[in-house]
Design an enzyme around this catalytic site. Sequence first.
Site, PDB file in Angstrom:
ATOM      1  N   LYS A   1       0.855  -1.194   0.000  1.00 17.78           N
ATOM      2  CA  LYS A   1       0.000   0.000   0.000  1.00 17.78           C
ATOM      3  C   LYS A   1       0.891   1.243   0.000  1.00 17.78           C
ATOM      4  O   LYS A   1       1.760   1.401   0.865  1.00 17.78           O
ATOM      5  CB  LYS A   1      -0.903  -0.041   1.236  1.00 17.78           C
ATOM      6  CG  LYS A   1      -2.119   0.840   1.165  1.00 17.78           C
ATOM      7  CD  LYS A   1      -3.031   0.547   2.348  1.00 17.78           C
ATOM      8  CE  LYS A   1      -4.265   1.403   2.361  1.00 17.78           C
ATOM      9  NZ  LYS A   1      -5.029   1.224   3.600  1.00 17.78           N
TER      10      LYS A   1
HETATM   11  O1  G3P Z   1      -9.047   2.414   4.208  1.00 11.23           O
HETATM   12  C1  G3P Z   1      -8.847   3.720   4.637  1.00 11.23           C
HETATM   13  C2  G3P Z   1      -9.474   3.880   5.923  1.00 11.23           C
HETATM   14  O2  G3P Z   1      -8.780   3.179   6.904  1.00 11.23           O
HETATM   15  C3  G3P Z   1      -9.748   5.251   6.362  1.00 11.23           C
HETATM   16  O3  G3P Z   1     -10.922   5.161   7.068  1.00 11.23           O
HETATM   17  O4  G3P Z   1     -12.624   5.845   8.644  1.00 11.23           O
HETATM   18  O5  G3P Z   1     -10.211   6.506   8.989  1.00 11.23           O
HETATM   19  O6  G3P Z   1     -11.557   7.552   7.189  1.00 11.23           O
HETATM   20  P1  G3P Z   1     -11.352   6.340   8.021  1.00 11.23           P
END
Ligand code: G3P
Length: 218
Positions: free
Chosen positions: A87
Amino acid sequence: MKFFIDTANLDDIAEAQALGVLDGVTTNPSLMAKEGITGEENIINHYKKICDLVEGDVSAEVISTDFDGMVKEGEALAALNPQIVVKLPMIADGVKACKYFSSKGIKTNVTLVFSVGQALLAAKAGATYVSPFLGRLDDISTDGLHLIEEIRHVYDNYGFETQILSASVRNTMHVINCAKIGSDVMTGPLSSITGLLKHPLTDSGLAKFLADYEKGNN
Ligand code: G3P
């Protein structure tokens, strides 16, 4: 649409896997830290545990922000298990590293994507997955789903094979809407998957079936 779970929590991964609908896992440094997984050795061991729990792709994020560092880290991560997807952040060196890994047949996921232009660059660099962050756009009053629709349109125009991995999915409506607009993959927390099970008419209908069965058999 493939279902990935966006967590480093082994119990949540195991629960989604046991449901039989899990296609992979995504992680990031914040999710690792949330589980108290720190230090290179512990992080590597944690990726190995995740790969043992699931059959599909497991995204492991590099920490380096320069090309050489990303290549070194990414090669070490990819060597852990064929399930590992390197990633990479959507920055210039991340795009260069994506091109490098794709030319070597190593799977990549370009993350922190917030525009069609960024998604186009990721596809041209041969990314296996591109991760537009749906929830974080919604957080700033911008339509995250519209971005995914636009990426779908552009990718379909040219037959790009890069899979749209809708990330930062927060709830069941995000999952359903991603499926409606043709996202290839969604990644969200366990609740965004198990929440799809719920319907009051299912619960009341099942209770009635069981009650009628009892009546008929007693
Ligand atoms: O896959 C990306 C993710 O981990 C971000 O999620 O909820 O932190 O915006 P969030």
